[in-house]
Design an enzyme around this catalytic site. Structure first.
Site, PDB file in Angstrom:
ATOM      1  N   LEU A 110      -4.749  -7.555   2.672  1.00 26.39           N
ATOM      2  CA  LEU A 110      -5.356  -8.657   3.405  1.00 26.39           C
ATOM      3  C   LEU A 110      -6.770  -8.990   2.965  1.00 26.39           C
ATOM      4  CD1 LEU A 110      -3.932  -7.668   6.878  1.00 26.39           C
ATOM      5  CD2 LEU A 110      -3.098  -9.429   5.326  1.00 26.39           C
ATOM      6  N   HIS A 148       0.825  -1.200   0.000  1.00 23.51           N
ATOM      7  CA  HIS A 148       0.000   0.000   0.000  1.00 23.51           C
ATOM      8  C   HIS A 148       0.860   1.251   0.000  1.00 23.51           C
ATOM      9  CE1 HIS A 148      -2.447   3.297   1.611  1.00 23.51           C
ATOM     10  NE2 HIS A 148      -3.472   2.683   1.056  1.00 23.51           N
TER      11      HIS A 148
END
Length: 263
Positions: free
Chosen positions: A80, A22
């Protein structure tokens, strides 16, 4: 008569593994991801392992893909769940690298190897075997949060698997943003149920603002982010191998489908 010998054809190199992080303003995040990829390289010597960020850190994903040129790559999201970044940001970056043959692996969660990493981090923080199944014990699984219902379902699945690993103690998903309950709300609810030893498990791949805020709320112990836990390195390679075995890169499959449709 001389027997002809066919020349040996060298095996095609394995596709590069592009880990998609990210990105974070917290400098520990980049150090953690770098350590994780070092573990991956140790497990798979010779594999071309690269890093690309969605935002905030260099190299950004489009730059990483451009550097691969006309090669082949498997993108493994260091994410995730199947939220916006997996469904929008990564496909947009791939579309901009038209010369590169790519396929994208599933996000890391849910998976038993994630549960192994979560359990390991809780143990490091002070969770003891006698806490498993204890009526005083519970865990808040602190995640970033997403408005995507598929992402939330994955977090709930991970919470269920972790609860099983911990002997059935409650594991409640809670979120730093975009979803409910918040971490403080989940902690209050567990305290109202008489759970006096409540740990916070960090469902984050690397340190950052959300992970730090969740840990600060812990009334007992707070586990570190998943980071470079050995199970995480194995999980990255598992996702890479599964995507590689799934068949042709996505854009090749699309071209073949169009060809068959027009035949």
């Amino acid at each position: 008569m001389t027997e002809s010998v066919s020349p040996l054809i060298p095996a095609a190199p394995a596709p590069a593994l592009v880990a998609v992080a990210h990105g974070s303003r917290d400098p520990r995040a980049l150090r953690t991801v770098t350590e994780l990829l070092h573990r991956v390289r140790e497990l798979r010597p010779g594999l071309d392992v690269r890093l690309g960020h969605i935002e905030l850190n260099e190299p950004l994903l489009p730059r990483t893909l451009d550097a691969l040129g006309t090669g082949e790559a498997v993108l493994v999201p260091l994410l995730l769940g199947r939220g916006y970044h997996v469904k929008q940001d990564i496909p947009e970056a791939v579309a901009g690298a038209a010369a590169l043959r790519t396929r994208t692996a599933a996000p890391l969660g849910p998976h038993p190897l994630l549960v192994e990493a979560l359990h390991g981090r809780l143990t490091e923080a002070g969770w003891r075997p006698e806490d498993d199944g204890n009526r005083d014990s519970a865990v808040v699984l602190a995640a970033a949060g997403s408005r995507d219902p598929e992402s939330a379902a994955g977090t709930r699945r991970t919470a269920h698997l972790l609860s099983e690993r911990l002997g059935g103690v409650p594991v409640v998903p809670a979120y730093a943003s975009a979803a409910t309950p918040t971490v403080p709300a989940a902690l209050r609810a567990l305290a109202a149920r008489g759970r006096r030893r409540v740990a916070v498990a960090s469902y984050f791949t690397a340190p950052g603002r959300f992970a730090s805020a969740a840990a600060a709320q812990a009334p007992w112990i707070a586990a570190a982010p998943l980071g470079a836990h050995p199970a995480m390195a194995r999980l990255l390679l598992h996702r890479y191998d599964r995507a590689r075995a799934a068949g042709a890169p996505a854009h090749e499959t699309l071209l073949n489908t169009r060809f068959l449709a027009s035949a």
